[in-house]
Motif scaffolding. Structure first.
Motif: not given
Lengths: 246, 452
Positions: B378-384
């Motif tokens: 799932p795309f989780g922004g900077a952490a991903t």
């Protein structure tokens, strides 16, 4: 095989889908149009997918004098016609038609007189044979004249009236006539135009047309709700309608 | 041609770009990008930005899907590039033929299969999609049509196979098919308790099947790290079918498709539900250890049964990370990747591990002998993005590369290191498209088309 359906104006998206719907029901096809390279591609595709015979030929809706020979040529290639679909037409530009008689004439001939010329020939053959069906693709634009497309609308409206008369004449002979009035369909003509809503896929429209023929329907609005949209539009009093920007 | 301006994304729904869409209805319309440039798009099944063109033109090929020739004796077929594999299968399977190579969805266009040089579960035997392509037309930057095959215009052929649509727009495609006796697959599953055993199964030549793939439980940790179900299959012969199917062995009753009707809430796929799903899947699928007969659609395209499954991830979208790592040290590399995933606390819903065989001839083609790992996050922004950056480092350190058809975030620098034949590709690109008209959001992000 169930006999051959002649598709006049075969390279439009609606015509292609209608041809596919008839081919999937076991009909052979004769695809007629102006762009022979495209017709050959359509023909090969339909023949491979549905394993029915598909022939092609060139015709010009406005070349009335050539129509009898053209119909002879179709029958010679594919036998007596099981059905004919008039799918050609020309939207044109209303703003140009106002000043340019050639444009007006092209709209009238490619939507109305050309279709009448060809269908007269087909109707006589079918009446004599006592079998067959005729499908004419008219338009919801023919149900009421509007400033934005009344040249086109008047030609399509005349065509619908012609089909109505033809139906009345051919009913005793057992020849069915279907008038199709498409609403918004997702074609090259409408792609990207503003104000489009609830757009139907050509495939859906093609299937509905073949099914309406099977069921012996007279008038088909497709998608179905356009019958009610047009019911409302045709019932707006002229006194009010003439002031609307439509 | 009319133009429709729209916000568009790939299958992963990240990123989104505003593009000007063109949709020709006639074959010659495929030359429609020659003046202003842009990128062709088939079914939009690449995951990231390969078929996006921010503020530029995107040419949809979906209306150009006509078959023009089918030789049922030799098993060759010619069709326009917008034809989907699903449509092709409907025509050729009942007549005893099957694509030589198919990816994990039937909703891809032939043009897309060429542009990404896609692979399937038989890559270790039959190579990538390019191996099945006899010829194709290429509309180049001048709108001229070149016919390319492994022998004629072979440079253009190779540069286009895996060239991400950046050499031109693909017109007609001619494919070689494989003869099959039935529409059915004889499949078998084997549970693998950890990564090592999964790799052992996948390279076991004695039990080697034409098709093999491992579903990998990315939530397992510790000793069970890399726990998998290895799935193998062969085209079933007629005699292997139950009596009910034997009379008409090439006919398959295809299941109706169900749709995910709308965006699911973002929390639906969370570490807890993902873990539960994966544990259940391992138990149920790992049990099928004796051979069973299954329709080709269910074997090759399990996710196609659920239309719009990308909506399961909600509006935020997801990213798929797919890499290939060379055979040597594959175990070590994969272990490091799985460890990095575990350490990050991210939950990956779907993991697939697959052996790849010989590399393709295309200079930008993905495949190399080794193992490919794909995982959906799932795309989780900077952490991903940080985690995937860490993955890149591991993959690079071991001589692997990332699959561009899935990519949405690789850096230009990593791209150059992962694709060492880029300069060779660029030389061909410059002959086909000297002005660099064919470009996409992906090509600009990765600097593809620019001199090194």
């Amino acid at each position: 095989m169930k006999g051959t359906v002649l598709i006049l104006g075969a390279s439009s998206a609606i015509a292609r889908a209608t041809a596919a719907a008839f081919a999937s029901r076991g009909y052979g096809l004769y695809l007629a149009g102006r762009d022979e390279e495209e017709l050959a591609r359509d023909a090969a595709d339909l023949a491979i997918r549905h394993q029915v015979p598909v022939a092609t030929g060139r015709f010009d809706a406005e070349a009335f004098a050539q129509h009898p020979a053209f119909i002879e040529q179709v029958v010679e290639a594919s036998g007596e016609l099981a059905g004919v679909v008039v799918a050609f037409g020309y939207l044109g530009e209303q703003s140009r038609a106002v000043h340019d008689w050639d444009e007006t004439l092209a709209i009238i001939q490619r939507n109305y007189t050309g279709a009448v010329s060809l269908l007269n020939l087909c109707a006589n053959r079918m009446e004599q044979a006592g079998t067959g069906f005729i499908v004419g693709i008219a338009s919801v634009a023919g149900d009421r004249g509007r400033q934005s497309n009344y040249t086109y609308g008047s030609a399509k409206g005349a065509f619908a009236l012609y089909l109505q008369g033809l139906r009345n004449r051919l009913a005793p002979a057992g020849v069915r006539v279907l008038t199709v009035k498409p609403g918004f369909v997702d074609t090259g003509m409408t792609f990207g135009l503003p104000g489009m809503f609830l757009v139907a896929s050509p495939r859906y429209v093609g299937e509905r047309i073949a099914r309406a023929v099977e069921r012996g329907r007279d008038v088909l609005y497709v998608p179905w709700f356009w019958r009610y949209i047009m019911l409302i539009i045709t019932h707006i009093p002229e006194r009010i309608f003439k002031r609307l920007k439509l | 041609m009319n133009r429709l301006t729209e916000n568009l994304s790939g299958w992963g729904r990240y990123p989104v770009a505003q593009c000007g869409l063109l949709r020709p209805e006639r074959h010659k319309g495929l030359g429609g990008l020659s003046a202003e440039g842009g990128i062709a798009r088939g079914q939009g099944r690449s995951y990231g930005d390969a078929a996006l063109n921010q503020d530029g033109a995107v040419l949809l090929t979906e209306r150009l899907n006509r078959l023009s020739a089918f030789d049922s004796e030799r098993g060759t077929v010619t069709a326009e590039s917008g034809l989907t594999l699903r449509e092709l299968l409907d025509v050729v399977v009942p007549r005893g033929w099957f694509p030589l190579v198919t990816p994990g969805t039937g909703y891809v266009s032939l043009g897309g299969c060429i542009a990404a040089d896609v692979h399937g579960k038989n890559h270790h035997h039959d190579g990538a999609f390019s191996r099945s392509v006899l010829e194709f037309e290429l509309f180049d930057a001048d709108g001229a049509v070149r016919t390319c095959s492994p022998d004629v215009q072979s440079e253009a052929f190779n540069a286009t196979m895996g060239g991400m649509g950046l050499t031109g727009v693909i017109g007609d495609v001619t494919l070689q098919l494989r003869p099959v006796e039935t529409a059915w697959i004889q499949a078998q599953h084997a549970p693998a308790r950890d990564l090592e055993q999964a790799l052992t199964f996948l390279q076991d030549n004695e039990h080697d099947a034409r098709y093999s793939v491992a579903w990998i439980d990315l939530q397992s940790r510790g000793r069970a790290l890399g726990r998998s179900v290895v799935m193998t299959g062969e085209h079933a012969v007629r005699d292997a079918l139950p009596a009910a199917h034997r009379a008409d062995p090439l006919q398959l009753k295809l299941r109706g498709e169900r749709n995910v009707p709308l965006d699911m809430p973002g929390w639906l796929l969370n570490p807890l539900t993902i873990r539960a799903f994966n544990a259940l899947y391992y138990r149920l699928e790992g049990r099928k250890t004796s051979p069973f007969i299954v329709g080709y659609d269910k074997f090759f395209y399990p996710l196609d049964a659920l239309g719009h499954w990308n909506r399961l991830y909600g509006k935020r979208g997801f990213v798929q990370y797919q890499c290939v790592v060379p055979l040597e040290q594959a175990h070590e590399t994969l272990r490091q990747l799985l460890d990095a995933l575990a350490a990050s606390g991210h939950a990956a819903f779907l993991g697939v591990l697959k052996r790849l065989g010989a590399a393709s001839a295309g200079q930008l083609a993905f495949s190399m002998p080794g193992y490919t790992l794909a995982l959906d996050l799932p795309f989780g922004g900077a952490a991903t993005l940080e985690l995937l950056q860490r993955f890149d480092e591991i993959v690079l350190a071991h001589g692997g590369r990332v699959y561009l058809a899935k990519d949405a975030r690789l850096s230009a620098e990593s791209f150059r290191q992962m694709y060492p034949r880029y300069d060779e590709w660029l030389a061909v690109k410059q002959t086909l498209d000297p002005q660099g008209r064919f470009s996409s959001s992906l090509s600009r992000r990765l600097g593809i088309g620019e001199p090194s």
